[in-house]
Design a protein around this motif. Structure first.
Motif, mmCIF file in Angstrom:
data_model
loop_
_atom_site.group_PDB
_atom_site.id
_atom_site.type_symbol
_atom_site.label_atom_id
_atom_site.label_comp_id
_atom_site.label_asym_id
_atom_site.label_seq_id
_atom_site.Cartn_x
_atom_site.Cartn_y
_atom_site.Cartn_z
ATOM 1 N N TRP A 31 0.846 -1.204 0.000
ATOM 2 C CA TRP A 31 0.000 0.000 0.000
ATOM 3 C C TRP A 31 0.879 1.250 0.000
ATOM 4 C CZ3 TRP A 31 -5.323 -0.018 -0.288
ATOM 5 C CH2 TRP A 31 -5.919 -1.285 -0.231
ATOM 6 N N LEU A 32 0.914 1.912 -1.150
ATOM 7 C CA LEU A 32 1.747 3.099 -1.323
ATOM 8 C C LEU A 32 0.913 4.284 -1.827
ATOM 9 C CD1 LEU A 32 4.830 1.369 -3.027
ATOM 10 C CD2 LEU A 32 4.466 1.842 -0.593
ATOM 11 N N ASN A 33 -0.353 4.315 -1.425
ATOM 12 C CA ASN A 33 -1.241 5.345 -1.976
ATOM 13 C C ASN A 33 -1.633 6.435 -0.985
ATOM 14 O OD1 ASN A 33 -2.852 3.656 -0.389
ATOM 15 N ND2 ASN A 33 -4.678 4.014 -1.657
ATOM 16 N N ALA A 34 -1.189 6.347 0.279
ATOM 17 C CA ALA A 34 -1.659 7.316 1.267
ATOM 18 C C ALA A 34 -0.529 8.017 2.010
ATOM 19 C CB ALA A 34 -2.577 6.618 2.276
ATOM 20 N N ASN A 35 0.705 7.894 1.509
ATOM 21 C CA ASN A 35 1.861 8.549 2.134
ATOM 22 C C ASN A 35 2.018 8.167 3.606
ATOM 23 O OD1 ASN A 35 2.239 9.750 -0.327
ATOM 24 N ND2 ASN A 35 1.266 11.686 0.266
ATOM 25 N N GLU A 36 1.704 6.901 3.920
ATOM 26 C CA GLU A 36 1.866 6.389 5.280
ATOM 27 C C GLU A 36 3.287 5.874 5.468
ATOM 28 O OE1 GLU A 36 -2.628 4.473 5.466
ATOM 29 O OE2 GLU A 36 -1.029 3.615 4.221
ATOM 30 N N SER A 37 3.674 5.700 6.703
ATOM 31 C CA SER A 37 4.994 5.138 6.987
ATOM 32 C C SER A 37 5.030 3.659 6.631
ATOM 33 C CB SER A 37 5.328 5.307 8.470
ATOM 34 O OG SER A 37 6.518 4.620 8.804
ATOM 35 N N ALA A 38 6.176 3.235 6.123
ATOM 36 C CA ALA A 38 6.355 1.809 5.818
ATOM 37 C C ALA A 38 6.626 0.994 7.076
ATOM 38 C CB ALA A 38 7.500 1.626 4.822
ATOM 39 N N TRP A 39 6.908 1.672 8.200
ATOM 40 C CA TRP A 39 7.231 0.991 9.446
ATOM 41 C C TRP A 39 6.269 1.438 10.536
ATOM 42 C CZ3 TRP A 39 10.673 3.645 6.393
ATOM 43 C CH2 TRP A 39 11.616 2.868 5.688
ATOM 44 N N ALA A 40 6.022 0.537 11.475
ATOM 45 C CA ALA A 40 5.188 0.886 12.619
ATOM 46 C C ALA A 40 5.969 1.759 13.590
ATOM 47 C CB ALA A 40 4.720 -0.380 13.342
ATOM 48 N N ASN A 41 5.255 2.604 14.322
ATOM 49 C CA ASN A 41 5.881 3.378 15.380
ATOM 50 C C ASN A 41 6.416 2.430 16.452
ATOM 51 O OD1 ASN A 41 5.595 4.736 18.220
ATOM 52 N ND2 ASN A 41 5.705 6.429 16.762
ATOM 53 N N PRO A 42 7.602 2.711 17.017
ATOM 54 C CA PRO A 42 8.170 1.813 18.035
ATOM 55 C C PRO A 42 7.243 1.574 19.222
ATOM 56 C CG PRO A 42 9.833 3.358 17.287
ATOM 57 C CD PRO A 42 8.532 3.792 16.659
ATOM 58 N N GLY A 43 6.380 2.531 19.519
ATOM 59 C CA GLY A 43 5.458 2.360 20.641
ATOM 60 C C GLY A 43 4.185 1.633 20.280
ATOM 61 N N ASP A 44 3.985 1.340 19.002
ATOM 62 C CA ASP A 44 2.764 0.682 18.524
ATOM 63 C C ASP A 44 2.990 -0.827 18.526
ATOM 64 O OD1 ASP A 44 0.410 -0.071 17.312
ATOM 65 O OD2 ASP A 44 0.892 0.795 15.353
ATOM 66 N N VAL A 45 2.774 -1.456 19.669
ATOM 67 C CA VAL A 45 3.097 -2.879 19.810
ATOM 68 C C VAL A 45 2.202 -3.754 18.935
ATOM 69 C CG1 VAL A 45 4.053 -2.626 22.118
ATOM 70 C CG2 VAL A 45 1.600 -3.049 21.853
ATOM 71 N N GLN A 46 0.997 -3.283 18.627
ATOM 72 C CA GLN A 46 0.102 -4.060 17.769
ATOM 73 C C GLN A 46 0.344 -3.789 16.290
ATOM 74 O OE1 GLN A 46 -1.985 -6.332 19.014
ATOM 75 N NE2 GLN A 46 -1.347 -5.816 21.099
ATOM 76 N N ALA A 47 1.192 -2.806 15.999
ATOM 77 C CA ALA A 47 1.489 -2.427 14.604
ATOM 78 C C ALA A 47 0.205 -2.176 13.813
ATOM 79 C CB ALA A 47 2.334 -3.507 13.925
ATOM 80 N N SER A 48 -0.759 -1.517 14.452
ATOM 81 C CA SER A 48 -2.052 -1.311 13.808
ATOM 82 C C SER A 48 -2.336 0.149 13.469
ATOM 83 C CB SER A 48 -3.174 -1.804 14.739
ATOM 84 O OG SER A 48 -3.177 -1.082 15.959
ATOM 85 N N CYS A 49 -1.391 1.036 13.831
ATOM 86 C CA CYS A 49 -1.708 2.467 13.716
ATOM 87 C C CYS A 49 -0.965 3.193 12.599
ATOM 88 C CB CYS A 49 -1.438 3.162 15.048
ATOM 89 S SG CYS A 49 -2.593 2.695 16.353
ATOM 90 N N ARG A 50 -0.121 2.523 11.852
ATOM 91 C CA ARG A 50 0.587 3.253 10.800
ATOM 92 C C ARG A 50 -0.294 3.491 9.580
ATOM 93 N NH1 ARG A 50 3.207 0.370 6.545
ATOM 94 N NH2 ARG A 50 2.892 -1.901 6.644
ATOM 95 N N ARG A 51 -1.361 2.690 9.459
ATOM 96 C CA ARG A 51 -2.302 2.866 8.346
ATOM 97 C C ARG A 51 -3.493 3.708 8.791
ATOM 98 N NH1 ARG A 51 0.662 1.557 3.989
ATOM 99 N NH2 ARG A 51 1.343 -0.626 3.977
ATOM 100 N N TYR A 52 -4.002 4.518 7.891
ATOM 101 C CA TYR A 52 -5.229 5.243 8.186
ATOM 102 C C TYR A 52 -6.380 4.245 8.390
ATOM 103 C CZ TYR A 52 -3.054 9.654 6.843
ATOM 104 O OH TYR A 52 -2.243 10.749 6.791
ATOM 105 N N PRO A 53 -7.307 4.568 9.277
ATOM 106 C CA PRO A 53 -8.408 3.625 9.552
ATOM 107 C C PRO A 53 -9.497 3.687 8.490
ATOM 108 C CG PRO A 53 -8.701 5.596 10.859
ATOM 109 C CD PRO A 53 -7.383 5.769 10.138
ATOM 110 N N GLU A 54 -10.369 2.709 8.528
ATOM 111 C CA GLU A 54 -11.579 2.777 7.707
ATOM 112 C C GLU A 54 -12.387 3.995 8.136
ATOM 113 O OE1 GLU A 54 -13.979 -0.855 6.832
ATOM 114 O OE2 GLU A 54 -12.707 -1.721 8.383
#
Length: 360
Positions: A31-54
């Motif tokens: 997914w390269l269409n929303a200018n999101e980070s390719a990596w999760a934030n170090p504090g995001d243990v679930q790795a669920s917040c780097r993508r924009y939500p529905e």
């Protein structure tokens, strides 16, 4: 265009709103269409917040639709009921022309949203009767007609008054103002009341909308999850006026967990406790000489009038109990609003006020 959509501002009819990266239904692995980070934030243990939500989480929308007895397309999730109020005022009211009617003393966000939109505010005070603070239905209809109201807010159960509005009266207002105004029934405290939801009127009245929230009975105030339930066409219009990503993924996940079968069973048990405590506290407070009146309530709170509200307020603060001072509200110069807590917390309230009696 016909029906309730005719109440939408002319300049917003056909408005498409912002098309976010999640608006398009696309499938892919990278997914390269929303200018999101390719990596999760170090504090995001679930790795669920780097993508924009529905924008409108489908599973949560369906779960809430079942909870409230409507179709998913009739429901828009937002950041609490506050966002829904703001969206309705912005989408329907032309600044300086279309009025917003409310019934003070009542929840203050109706007036705040009207002012921010420069929508004329029409106020029809609740009547202080033996049954409590109740709306004057005939006066509401007359004021709405005379003042060109586009939105009529009915809070049921009322905050801070506590009284529910019979559905027959809601229907009376909707019928009288059909083609002119949307009647918005704010049911933030409906889980604690016996009156059926106004959602049962939607099939007959497309100019009714209902506000619900997970903040109160479902104990998810910090998650900021609420919704407006209305005609599907109106819901679609409101979505175009909403921010692109209103529901954070962690909040959506928490709400889904809070609406599981097991969680709902616990919530129902707690509602039963609150209702029982409501009657216990109402009786006990009513027996205190310093209390002038305890209003009957269908919510998770009691509106209490004191001979000396300032002394009662300060006494409660002195023992660490914070209640809502209502004395600045119309008709409530002697009133405090006390939320029902646990039985132990409610005992603390009673003990503090009883001690006030003995010190007098």
């Amino acid at each position: 265009m016909s029906g309730v959509l005719e109440l939408v501002r002319d300049d917003l009819r056909g408005f498409a709103g912002y098309s976010s990266a999640r608006s398009a239904r696309l499938d892919g692995e990278v997914w390269l269409n929303a200018n999101e980070s390719a990596w999760a934030n170090p504090g995001d243990v679930q790795a669920s917040c780097r993508r924009y939500p529905e924008p409108q989480p489908q599973e949560l929308r369906e779960r809430m639709a079942v909870l409230y007895g409507c179709a998913p397309e009739q429901l828009l999730i937002g950041r609490g009921s506050d966002e829904a109020i703001d969206l309705l005022v912005r989408a329907l009211c032309v600044p300086g022309r279309d009025g917003v009617l409310c019934t003070p003393p009542v929840f203050g966000m109706y007036a705040v949203s009207a002012r921010l939109q420069n929508a004329p505010l029409l106020e029809v005070p609740l009547r202080d009767t033996e049954a409590g603070l109740v709306p004057d239905i005939d006066a509401i209809i007359a004021a709405a007609r005379q003042g060109n109201a586009k939105l009529v807010f009915l809070c049921s159960p009322s905050n801070p008054g506590g009284s529910s509005i019979p559905l027959a009266q809601v229907e009376q207002v909707a019928t009288a103002l059909h083609g002119q105004a949307l009647v918005v029934v704010d049911e933030a405290y409906a889980e604690f009341a016996d009156e059926p939801s106004a959602t049962t009127l939607l099939s007959r009245h497309d100019n009714i909308a209902v506000l619900r929230t997970l903040s109160k009975a479902h104990a998810l105030a910090a998650a900021r999850i609420g919704c407006v339930i209305a005609d599907a066409g109106l819901i679609a219009v409101l979505r175009t006026c909403q921010a692109p990503y209103p529901i954070p993924t962690p909040c959506s996940t928490l709400a889904l967990e809070g609406l599981s079968d097991a969680a709902l069973a616990k919530t129902r048990a707690r509602i039963t406790t609150v209702r029982s405590e409501r009657e216990r506290l109402r009786t006990a407070l009513g027996n205190l000489p310093s209390v002038r009146r305890v209003h009957a309530s269908d919510g998770n709170f009691l509106l209490v009038r004191f001979a000396d509200a300032e002394t009662a307020f300060q006494r409660l603060l002195a023992v660490g109990v914070v209640v809502r001072d209502q004395r600045a509200a119309p008709q409530l110069h002697d009133a405090l609003r006390i939320t029902l807590g646990t039985p132990e917390q409610n005992n603390r309230v009673l003990d503090a006020l009883a001690a006030l009696e003995s010190a007098a």
